[in-house]
Scaffold this active site. Structure first.
Site, PDB file in Angstrom:
ATOM      1  N   LYS A  27       0.832  -1.208   0.000  1.00  0.00           N
ATOM      2  CA  LYS A  27       0.000   0.000   0.000  1.00  0.00           C
ATOM      3  C   LYS A  27       0.866   1.257   0.000  1.00  0.00           C
ATOM      4  O   LYS A  27       0.655   2.176  -0.792  1.00  0.00           O
ATOM      5  CB  LYS A  27      -0.917  -0.037   1.238  1.00  0.00           C
ATOM      6  CG  LYS A  27      -1.881   1.124   1.334  1.00  0.00           C
ATOM      7  CD  LYS A  27      -3.150   0.730   2.064  1.00  0.00           C
ATOM      8  CE  LYS A  27      -2.985   0.626   3.568  1.00  0.00           C
ATOM      9  NZ  LYS A  27      -2.892   1.926   4.239  1.00  0.00           N
ATOM     10  N   ARG A  32       2.950   5.972  -3.239  1.00  0.00           N
ATOM     11  CA  ARG A  32       4.099   6.794  -3.645  1.00  0.00           C
ATOM     12  C   ARG A  32       4.353   6.698  -5.139  1.00  0.00           C
ATOM     13  O   ARG A  32       4.755   7.688  -5.776  1.00  0.00           O
ATOM     14  CB  ARG A  32       5.334   6.370  -2.838  1.00  0.00           C
ATOM     15  CG  ARG A  32       5.235   6.845  -1.368  1.00  0.00           C
ATOM     16  CD  ARG A  32       6.076   5.987  -0.453  1.00  0.00           C
ATOM     17  NE  ARG A  32       6.199   6.511   0.900  1.00  0.00           N
ATOM     18  CZ  ARG A  32       5.299   6.330   1.878  1.00  0.00           C
ATOM     19  NH1 ARG A  32       4.179   5.663   1.637  1.00  0.00           N
ATOM     20  NH2 ARG A  32       5.510   6.815   3.089  1.00  0.00           N
ATOM     21  N   ARG A 128      -8.374  12.034  12.888  1.00  0.00           N
ATOM     22  CA  ARG A 128      -6.940  11.769  13.106  1.00  0.00           C
ATOM     23  C   ARG A 128      -6.112  13.057  13.119  1.00  0.00           C
ATOM     24  O   ARG A 128      -6.473  14.051  12.512  1.00  0.00           O
ATOM     25  CB  ARG A 128      -6.439  10.762  12.053  1.00  0.00           C
ATOM     26  CG  ARG A 128      -7.140   9.425  12.238  1.00  0.00           C
ATOM     27  CD  ARG A 128      -6.721   8.407  11.224  1.00  0.00           C
ATOM     28  NE  ARG A 128      -5.329   8.027  11.355  1.00  0.00           N
ATOM     29  CZ  ARG A 128      -4.696   7.233  10.508  1.00  0.00           C
ATOM     30  NH1 ARG A 128      -5.328   6.748   9.449  1.00  0.00           N
ATOM     31  NH2 ARG A 128      -3.430   6.916  10.701  1.00  0.00           N
ATOM     32  N   ASP A 321       2.408  -1.221  11.933  1.00  0.00           N
ATOM     33  CA  ASP A 321       1.103  -1.658  11.409  1.00  0.00           C
ATOM     34  C   ASP A 321       0.810  -3.123  11.714  1.00  0.00           C
ATOM     35  O   ASP A 321      -0.293  -3.599  11.435  1.00  0.00           O
ATOM     36  CB  ASP A 321       1.060  -1.453   9.883  1.00  0.00           C
ATOM     37  CG  ASP A 321       0.949   0.026   9.520  1.00  0.00           C
ATOM     38  OD1 ASP A 321       0.595   0.845  10.397  1.00  0.00           O
ATOM     39  OD2 ASP A 321       1.229   0.360   8.357  1.00  0.00           O
ATOM     40  N   ARG A 393      -7.154  -3.655   9.740  1.00  0.00           N
ATOM     41  CA  ARG A 393      -6.145  -4.564  10.313  1.00  0.00           C
ATOM     42  C   ARG A 393      -6.667  -5.292  11.557  1.00  0.00           C
ATOM     43  O   ARG A 393      -6.249  -6.414  11.848  1.00  0.00           O
ATOM     44  CB  ARG A 393      -4.854  -3.807  10.616  1.00  0.00           C
ATOM     45  CG  ARG A 393      -4.246  -3.172   9.375  1.00  0.00           C
ATOM     46  CD  ARG A 393      -2.776  -2.878   9.518  1.00  0.00           C
ATOM     47  NE  ARG A 393      -2.330  -1.937   8.504  1.00  0.00           N
ATOM     48  CZ  ARG A 393      -2.093  -2.237   7.220  1.00  0.00           C
ATOM     49  NH1 ARG A 393      -2.252  -3.477   6.803  1.00  0.00           N
ATOM     50  NH2 ARG A 393      -1.701  -1.313   6.374  1.00  0.00           N
TER      51      ARG A 393
HETATM   52  C1  S3P Z   1       2.640   4.851   6.368  1.00  0.00           C
HETATM   53  C2  S3P Z   1       3.223   5.227   7.556  1.00  0.00           C
HETATM   54  C3  S3P Z   1       2.724   4.785   8.864  1.00  0.00           C
HETATM   55  C4  S3P Z   1       1.809   3.588   8.742  1.00  0.00           C
HETATM   56  C5  S3P Z   1       0.787   3.750   7.637  1.00  0.00           C
HETATM   57  C6  S3P Z   1       1.480   3.942   6.310  1.00  0.00           C
HETATM   58  C7  S3P Z   1       3.201   5.360   5.101  1.00  0.00           C
HETATM   59  O1  S3P Z   1       1.997   5.845   9.459  1.00  0.00           O
HETATM   60  O2  S3P Z   1       1.147   3.336   9.964  1.00  0.00           O
HETATM   61  O3  S3P Z   1      -0.053   2.621   7.565  1.00  0.00           O
HETATM   62  O4  S3P Z   1       2.859   4.834   4.021  1.00  0.00           O
HETATM   63  O5  S3P Z   1       4.008   6.304   5.168  1.00  0.00           O
HETATM   64  P1  S3P Z   1       2.709   6.990  10.366  1.00  0.00           P
HETATM   65  O6  S3P Z   1       3.572   7.786   9.493  1.00  0.00           O
HETATM   66  O7  S3P Z   1       1.550   7.789  10.911  1.00  0.00           O
HETATM   67  O8  S3P Z   1       3.449   6.230  11.419  1.00  0.00           O
END
Ligand code: S3P
Length: 443
Positions: A27, A32, A128, A321, A393
């Site tokens: 994901k 990206r 959030r 995660d 999750r």
């Molecule tokens: C992610 C960073 C993490 C992760 C999220 C995906 C990312 O979050 O928990 O599922 O793709 O950069 P945080 O940057 O809030 O830790």
């Protein structure tokens, strides 16, 4: 619009996981690839793209900003890059659904545009924390606001000249780091980011794939604005965060043996493997290789008796995660597992410290929540009704608990599994989990 139908999972007790499988694309990497492809010059091909709701939210946002993106089939996407300054104003707010990664990375990228934009999301995303991104972007001279409570909507006024900053991240967050790197592409001078602990480095690796030069030194990274991204071809590996559910399922069910092919094993993401191994798991990573700048391997897992551990603090960011899955392993392990230093779990798609401990209690496991973690006393998993709190999750982790349970487990509100793992039920069923979906009526 009618309310979406809520889906419950009903999981039969027992069984074992067997076979060789490919998992949906990563994901984080899929997001990206779309973002950098959109602002690169030329045509980027993405193979193995995750066609989940979160990444489709990113895809729709770029289409709304004039980027032509075609899906040859579900996993193969072509992005016609418009260059760093070729995006156009969307006709309304960009709705990123449940996706924190979309919203936080876009906040950085949009701060450097000439047009205004507004970012919104679903009920979970609207709760959030967003000040972590708006504050440093303001320091870069962005005109960006969120609500007084620090939540969405984020509103950005375009046409600002950004400048680089030297910034020590106050939270351990790859989304925040990536947000500032994307803003840094548009800033005058150098943007330097210092991380308190290393987080996933997919943005850095992918910028390099697109020909952009970065300066990296231990936990610091600098980017200089004013360059260009060159379109490329990206092959996305399977998502280790999705693999984690199957890895744990195979660990806790007697007679299991699975191989998960072509999974991303980036060292900033693979702590789930180290944690489970130190709990006694039988896991081997075969055929390690590099694909589009990312480490990839085939993960073989066999069942074994696990024991509880105190999870080393330094492994927490690289497993952030995976704690829903890891705590299901802890529930069927001998003795106690202790997690500390994971307060970020409180602000994920749900409050995961609460959701995991409540779910474990509902299936007969002693679990105690702490402000920054939890304690889980391994034991015999019973059946019961678990609330997923609409968190993908949590839903998938508790589905795997069925493999070590005595009775039926029902998991409520599993619709959001589609955000990260379309086809989860079919794949889990094919692997040997006795899972079916029930329509629980409108939400
Ligand atoms: C992610 C960073 C993490 C992760 C999220 C995906 C990312 O979050 O928990 O599922 O793709 O950069 P945080 O940057 O809030 O830790």
């Amino acid at each position: 619009m009618s309310d979406p139908v809520s889906i419950n999972y009903i999981v039969a007790p027992g069984g074992a996981l067997k076979g060789r499988f490919r998992l949906p694309g990563d994901k984080s990497i899929s997001h990206r690839a779309l973002m950098l492809g959109a602002i690169a010059e030329g045509q980027t091909r993405i193979n193995g793209f995750l066609e989940g709701e979160d990444t489709l939210a990113t895809l729709s946002a770029f289409r709304a900003m004039g980027v032509e993106i075609t899906q040859r089939n579900q996993q193969d996407v072509v992005v016609n890059g418009v260059g760093l300054h070729g995006l156009t104003a969307p006709s309304g707010p960009l709705d990123l659904g449940n996706s924190g990664t979309s919203v936080r990375l876009l906040a950085g990228l949009l701060s450097g545009q000439s047009f205004n934009s507004e970012l919104i999301g679903d009920a979970s995303l609207m709760r959030r924390p967003m000040r972590r991104v708006t504050q440093p972007l303001q320091m870069m001279n962005a005109d960006i606001t969120c609500t007084q409570q620090g939540t969405l909507p984020i509103k950005i006024r375009g046409g600002r000249k950004l400048h680089g900053i030297d910034y020590a991240l106050p939270v351990v967050s790859a989304q925040l780091k990536s947000c500032l790197l994307l803003a840094g592409l548009y800033a005058e001078g150098k943007t330097c980011i210092h991380e308190p602990a290393q987080t996933r480095d997919h943005t850095e690796r992918m910028l390099e794939q697109f020909g952009y030069v970065l300066n990296k030194r231990s936990n610091s990274i600098c980017i200089t604005g004013g360059g260009k991204l060159r379109a490329t071809e990206i092959t996305v590996p399977g998502d280790i965060s999705s693999a984690a559910f199957f890895i744990v399922g195979a660990c806790i069910s007697e007679g299991s043996e699975i191989t998960l092919e072509q999974v991303g094993i980036n060292p900033t993401r693979d702590a789930v493997i180290h944690i489970l191994k130190s709990m006694g798991a039988d896991i081997m990573v075969n055929n390690p290789r590099i694909q589009s700048g990312e480490p990839v391997g085939d993960i073989r897992v066999r069942s074994s008796q696990l024991h509880g551990i105190e999870i080393p603090l330094d492994l927490v960011p690289a497993a952030i995660d995976e704690f829903p899955a890891i705590m299901i392993a802890a529930a069927s392990a001998k003795n106690r597992t202790v997690l500390k230093g994971a307060a970020e779990l409180r602000v994920k798609e749900s409050d995961r410290i609460m959701a995991i401990t409540e779910g474990l209690k509902a299936i007969g496991i002693n679990a105690k929540a702490h402000a920054d973690g939890m304690e889980v006393e391994g034991g015999r998993i019973r059946g019961g009704v678990v609330d997923s709190f609409n968190d993908h999750r949590i839903a998938m982790a508790f589905a795997m608990a069925g493999l070590a349970a005595k009775d039926l487990i029902t998991i409520k509100d599993c619709t959001n599994v589609n955000t990260s793992f379309p086809g989860f039920v079919d794949l889990a069923d094919q692997a040997g989990l006795g899972i079916r979906q029930g329509d629980a009526g409108a939400r």
